[in-house]
Scaffold this active site. Sequence first.
Site, PDB file in Angstrom:
ATOM      1  N   ARG A 125      -5.508  -5.241   5.563  1.00  0.00           N
ATOM      2  CA  ARG A 125      -4.860  -6.876   5.530  1.00  0.00           C
ATOM      3  C   ARG A 125      -4.493  -7.434   6.616  1.00  0.00           C
ATOM      4  NH1 ARG A 125       0.733  -3.672   3.039  1.00  0.00           N
ATOM      5  NH2 ARG A 125       0.852  -1.995   4.050  1.00  0.00           N
ATOM      6  N   HIS A 132      -4.087  -5.287  -1.439  1.00  0.00           N
ATOM      7  CA  HIS A 132      -3.519  -4.043  -2.464  1.00  0.00           C
ATOM      8  C   HIS A 132      -4.730  -4.273  -3.632  1.00  0.00           C
ATOM      9  CE1 HIS A 132      -0.198  -4.743   0.302  1.00  0.00           C
ATOM     10  NE2 HIS A 132       0.505  -3.618  -0.894  1.00  0.00           N
ATOM     11  N   GLU A 143       2.769 -17.493  -7.817  1.00  0.00           N
ATOM     12  CA  GLU A 143       1.399 -17.656  -7.532  1.00  0.00           C
ATOM     13  C   GLU A 143       0.293 -18.768  -8.397  1.00  0.00           C
ATOM     14  OE1 GLU A 143       2.963 -13.572  -6.822  1.00  0.00           O
ATOM     15  OE2 GLU A 143       3.228 -14.899  -8.540  1.00  0.00           O
TER      16      GLU A 143
END
Length: 327
Positions: free
Chosen positions: A21, A119, A69
């Site tokens: 990331r 993740h 989202e």
Amino acid sequence: MSQQATGSEPALVGTSGDSLREVFGKTLVRLADQYPNFVVFDADVAGGTGTHHFRKSHPERFFQFGIAEQNMMAVAGGFASTGVVPFVTTFAVFALRAYEQARLSVAYAQRNVKIVASHPGLDVGPDGASAQALEDLAAFRAIPGMVVVSPADPLETEQATEAILNYVGPVYMRTGRSPTQRILPSDYLFELGKGRVLRDGADVTLVACGVQVGRALDAAEILEQEGVYARVVNMATIKPIDVDLLTQCAAETGCMVTAEDHNILGGLGGAVSETLAQTQPIPIEFIGVRDTFGESGEPDELAEKYGLTGPHIAAAARRAIARKCGG
């Protein structure tokens, strides 16, 4: 430790020990001036996706949506209709929350949107089952027209980020939470839709993606000590998968093991077995989480408990070879 790359790193590319990331976020900064037409969307998790680097360097191209989202994904489709390329960034489990919008506003509408999720899998570690996306590869692979990518290390993450930016069409790409080591050589070149043989062998093929590539290399070393020579394939692009390479490996080694930090249903293992069922049927063993949720723990501890480590991959290779030989 399996193969370690050598050579100097570009200044904004992750060094050994960076999480994928962080490499992704630093790569966006490096690419920003060269590609002025992309923007970054965030759902209040920039510190967790690596995009905090881009937020600091290019705040005028960074859009904060808060914990929304689905709205973020739908807006990405609208932005893309104007020629802008949005990077939609969030945790993998939250990308699943916006699955309907990814399907309709992005893929069905044929929008040029890049969904990049951190993740994934047991690599999430202590955050536990609620944060460990074990079904994202399967879910996004099932969306028509969606490209699915899971890079193995910092170098490949850097290259894959630029590659998906240059690809016209919707993409889902995993990054990762935990610190990672360089396992690919400095002359490695990522190409969408292509697997890469990292180590040759004639007895069995180990096909892996993401964090499992390093563990597959570890397994190959274990097997070599026993006189068993495993071919290791990094299959970073899960869709479209490299049919030609898989078929060649199946014909030459006669058996295969797939390894992924994901449910064994519908991800890399599913893609490989679907392919070879049509081209070159062989015995295949599957390494991954076996249709269960994870739990809280350190990533290496979880990998051991759920059977994802190098020794587990080596054991699966022995089973595959036994099946090939009729044992």
